[in-house]
Design a protein around this motif. Sequence first.
Motif, PDB file in Angstrom:
ATOM      1  N   GLY A  99      51.711  35.680  74.111  1.00 36.96           N
ATOM      2  CA  GLY A  99      52.451  34.653  73.301  1.00 36.96           C
ATOM      3  C   GLY A  99      53.062  33.572  74.312  1.00 36.96           C
ATOM      4  O   GLY A  99      52.848  33.598  75.342  1.00 36.96           O
ATOM      5  N   GLY A 100      53.754  32.538  73.608  1.00 38.30           N
ATOM      6  CA  GLY A 100      54.305  31.511  74.493  1.00 38.30           C
ATOM      7  C   GLY A 100      55.505  32.049  74.782  1.00 38.30           C
ATOM      8  O   GLY A 100      55.936  32.178  75.992  1.00 38.30           O
ATOM      9  N   PHE A 101      56.693  32.071  74.122  1.00 39.01           N
ATOM     10  CA  PHE A 101      57.904  32.377  74.307  1.00 39.01           C
ATOM     11  C   PHE A 101      58.632  33.521  73.168  1.00 39.01           C
ATOM     12  O   PHE A 101      58.215  33.452  72.297  1.00 39.01           O
ATOM     13  N   PRO A 102      59.373  34.398  73.808  1.00 37.72           N
ATOM     14  CA  PRO A 102      59.607  35.333  72.896  1.00 37.72           C
ATOM     15  C   PRO A 102      61.018  34.977  71.974  1.00 37.72           C
ATOM     16  O   PRO A 102      62.118  35.247  72.162  1.00 37.72           O
ATOM     17  N   ILE A 103      60.633  33.705  71.442  1.00 35.94           N
ATOM     18  CA  ILE A 103      61.581  33.505  70.219  1.00 35.94           C
ATOM     19  C   ILE A 103      61.280  34.183  68.809  1.00 35.94           C
ATOM     20  O   ILE A 103      60.414  34.715  68.663  1.00 35.94           O
ATOM     21  N   PRO A 104      62.298  33.806  68.019  1.00 33.77           N
ATOM     22  CA  PRO A 104      62.231  34.769  66.587  1.00 33.77           C
ATOM     23  C   PRO A 104      60.729  34.389  66.002  1.00 33.77           C
ATOM     24  O   PRO A 104      60.066  35.455  65.375  1.00 33.77           O
ATOM     25  N   VAL A 145      57.831  33.584  67.073  1.00 35.28           N
ATOM     26  CA  VAL A 145      56.606  34.270  67.597  1.00 35.28           C
ATOM     27  C   VAL A 145      56.846  35.872  67.469  1.00 35.28           C
ATOM     28  O   VAL A 145      56.050  36.630  67.330  1.00 35.28           O
ATOM     29  N   ASN A 146      58.230  36.262  67.906  1.00 34.30           N
ATOM     30  CA  ASN A 146      58.558  38.014  67.777  1.00 34.30           C
ATOM     31  C   ASN A 146      58.129  38.507  66.432  1.00 34.30           C
ATOM     32  O   ASN A 146      57.667  39.596  66.378  1.00 34.30           O
ATOM     33  N   ARG A 147      58.535  37.831  65.422  1.00 37.42           N
ATOM     34  CA  ARG A 147      58.332  38.258  64.110  1.00 37.42           C
ATOM     35  C   ARG A 147      56.717  38.558  63.629  1.00 37.42           C
ATOM     36  O   ARG A 147      56.465  39.450  62.942  1.00 37.42           O
ATOM     37  N   LEU A 148      56.239  37.308  63.950  1.00 32.15           N
ATOM     38  CA  LEU A 148      54.535  37.477  64.130  1.00 32.15           C
ATOM     39  C   LEU A 148      54.101  38.609  64.873  1.00 32.15           C
ATOM     40  O   LEU A 148      53.122  39.361  64.308  1.00 32.15           O
ATOM     41  N   MET A 149      54.284  38.783  65.845  1.00 29.47           N
ATOM     42  CA  MET A 149      53.891  39.922  66.742  1.00 29.47           C
ATOM     43  C   MET A 149      54.040  41.211  66.007  1.00 29.47           C
ATOM     44  O   MET A 149      53.445  42.239  66.266  1.00 29.47           O
ATOM     45  N   GLN A 162      49.830  46.036  74.752  1.00 29.60           N
ATOM     46  CA  GLN A 162      50.268  45.014  76.039  1.00 29.60           C
ATOM     47  C   GLN A 162      50.721  43.796  75.350  1.00 29.60           C
ATOM     48  O   GLN A 162      50.011  42.826  74.966  1.00 29.60           O
ATOM     49  N   VAL A 163      51.946  43.361  75.736  1.00 27.73           N
ATOM     50  CA  VAL A 163      52.856  42.155  75.465  1.00 27.73           C
ATOM     51  C   VAL A 163      53.227  41.309  76.471  1.00 27.73           C
ATOM     52  O   VAL A 163      53.895  41.885  77.607  1.00 27.73           O
ATOM     53  N   SER A 164      52.774  40.125  76.561  1.00 27.32           N
ATOM     54  CA  SER A 164      53.125  39.303  77.541  1.00 27.32           C
ATOM     55  C   SER A 164      53.324  37.722  76.926  1.00 27.32           C
ATOM     56  O   SER A 164      52.761  37.369  75.889  1.00 27.32           O
ATOM     57  N   PHE A 165      54.362  37.097  77.573  1.00 28.49           N
ATOM     58  CA  PHE A 165      54.820  35.781  77.243  1.00 28.49           C
ATOM     59  C   PHE A 165      54.253  34.720  78.391  1.00 28.49           C
ATOM     60  O   PHE A 165      54.760  34.969  79.622  1.00 28.49           O
ATOM     61  N   ILE A 166      53.865  33.441  78.197  1.00 24.08           N
ATOM     62  CA  ILE A 166      53.278  32.755  79.316  1.00 24.08           C
ATOM     63  C   ILE A 166      54.336  31.701  79.774  1.00 24.08           C
ATOM     64  O   ILE A 166      54.375  30.985  80.846  1.00 24.08           O
ATOM     65  N   GLY A 167      55.386  31.644  78.934  1.00 22.66           N
ATOM     66  CA  GLY A 167      56.545  30.845  79.107  1.00 22.66           C
ATOM     67  C   GLY A 167      56.085  29.257  79.188  1.00 22.66           C
ATOM     68  O   GLY A 167      56.619  28.274  79.519  1.00 22.66           O
ATOM     69  N   ALA A 179      55.840  43.583  45.320  1.00 25.17           N
ATOM     70  CA  ALA A 179      55.766  45.146  45.450  1.00 25.17           C
ATOM     71  C   ALA A 179      55.861  45.681  46.669  1.00 25.17           C
ATOM     72  O   ALA A 179      56.306  46.713  47.103  1.00 25.17           O
ATOM     73  N   PHE A 180      55.526  44.884  47.860  1.00 25.56           N
ATOM     74  CA  PHE A 180      55.580  45.135  49.305  1.00 25.56           C
ATOM     75  C   PHE A 180      56.062  43.889  50.110  1.00 25.56           C
ATOM     76  O   PHE A 180      55.882  42.801  49.835  1.00 25.56           O
ATOM     77  N   ALA A 181      56.856  44.121  51.059  1.00 25.53           N
ATOM     78  CA  ALA A 181      57.368  43.083  51.520  1.00 25.53           C
ATOM     79  C   ALA A 181      57.158  43.582  53.212  1.00 25.53           C
ATOM     80  O   ALA A 181      57.523  44.706  53.632  1.00 25.53           O
ATOM     81  N   VAL A 182      56.605  42.713  53.793  1.00 21.62           N
ATOM     82  CA  VAL A 182      56.533  42.773  55.236  1.00 21.62           C
ATOM     83  C   VAL A 182      57.894  42.524  56.009  1.00 21.62           C
ATOM     84  O   VAL A 182      58.500  41.615  55.868  1.00 21.62           O
ATOM     85  N   ALA A 183      58.177  43.531  57.054  1.00 20.98           N
ATOM     86  CA  ALA A 183      59.425  43.353  57.632  1.00 20.98           C
ATOM     87  C   ALA A 183      59.502  42.300  58.520  1.00 20.98           C
ATOM     88  O   ALA A 183      58.348  41.925  59.130  1.00 20.98           O
ATOM     89  N   ILE A 184      60.447  41.649  58.701  1.00 20.14           N
ATOM     90  CA  ILE A 184      60.863  40.449  59.608  1.00 20.14           C
ATOM     91  C   ILE A 184      61.833  41.131  60.870  1.00 20.14           C
ATOM     92  O   ILE A 184      62.824  41.418  60.549  1.00 20.14           O
ATOM     93  N   ASP A 185      61.139  41.080  62.010  1.00 15.44           N
ATOM     94  CA  ASP A 185      61.953  41.562  63.108  1.00 15.44           C
ATOM     95  C   ASP A 185      61.731  40.491  64.012  1.00 15.44           C
ATOM     96  O   ASP A 185      60.545  40.238  64.511  1.00 15.44           O
ATOM     97  N   ASP A 186      62.874  40.013  64.250  1.00 16.93           N
ATOM     98  CA  ASP A 186      62.867  38.846  65.269  1.00 16.93           C
ATOM     99  C   ASP A 186      63.180  39.494  66.814  1.00 16.93           C
ATOM    100  O   ASP A 186      63.439  38.507  67.368  1.00 16.93           O
ATOM    101  N   SER A 187      63.211  40.410  67.006  1.00 14.83           N
ATOM    102  CA  SER A 187      63.603  41.204  68.365  1.00 14.83           C
ATOM    103  C   SER A 187      62.362  40.861  69.239  1.00 14.83           C
ATOM    104  O   SER A 187      61.346  40.791  68.558  1.00 14.83           O
TER     105      SER A 187
END
Length: 335
Positions: free
Chosen positions: A162-167, A169-173, A190-195, A322-330
């Motif tokens: 990913g680019g930066f760990p902002i909400p 990007v985080n929620r998509l990951m 394996q998770v990494s952000f390139i800044g 009927a189904f909702a994908v969880a939104i997790d910004d952490s």
Amino acid sequence: MSNTRAFNRRHFLASTAATAVLFGAGPLAAAEVLKVAGIYTVPVEQQWVSRIHKAALAAQARGDIEYTFSENVSNTDYARVMREYAEAGNTLIIGEVFGAEQEAREVAADYSDVAFLMGSSFKEDAGLPNFAVFDNYIQDASYLSGIIAGAMTKSGNIGMVGGFPIPEVNRLMHAFMAGAREMNPDIKFQVSFIGSWFDPPKAKETAFAMIENGADVLYAERFGVSDAAKEKGILAIGNVIDTQADYPDTVVASAIWNFEPTLDAAIAAVQAGAFTAADYGMYSFMNKGGTELAPLGTFEGKIPAAAMELVTSREAEIKSGAFAVAIDDSEPASS
């Protein structure tokens, strides 16, 4: 190309004048074609910004707006460019202020007759009624692409760059990871952000390291990752844009962002004199047409049937509610 000017060489102006329908009255109402300016901190070829740019060009082609833009504007220069576009008579200014939040809102406060629609990690402020926000809420399609990735990995090891760990990007990951675990709950990530939002060489090198560490599928949140996958003969999952034609043997699926519903809603609000502080994020949801899975192209028929059956059923459930994908910004972490 470095660009700190408010108006660059790639202006697009409407070829003909047209009259917009006026639905109401108010300080931001417009009886003529809207003058819209885009301000971007990266090249318009960058995947995220390219979707905003594409939607603006489509609105211009319809005759709804006159569109001009600046790219490669630094965060330190962002406020100045906003002011110049506001002074130039633009009715709606769009862009992304993730690195210039406070300065951008201060500019908006000085131009109450201009509507600002900005990508932001923060929410709207009722005290700043002409400043609306949006973000990339394409977790629905990211989740579906994760299901496909989970079915395609043989090593059970997926790399995510990913680019930066902002909400945003985080929620998509997180959504992607949740989808992959639907097929195999024991998958390792394996998770990494390139800044950086645009550093293909760095993203590529990061991806190479993940491949050496056992990844056989890569989540390409940034440009450069699919190049690494192609060189090493493994698979990749795209994000925001469809690159399958460029990587026919590499990119299995992609979660696509359609910015048209977001921009069109803002244009209508300005035309109606009803633009106000709001969160336009919902227009990126699948049930609003803001996201979808790209066509599978060369991978049509090559994905396990069980995965495609789950994708089909989940997509219908998402659209129906009927189904909702969880939104997790952490911030996500490696397994």
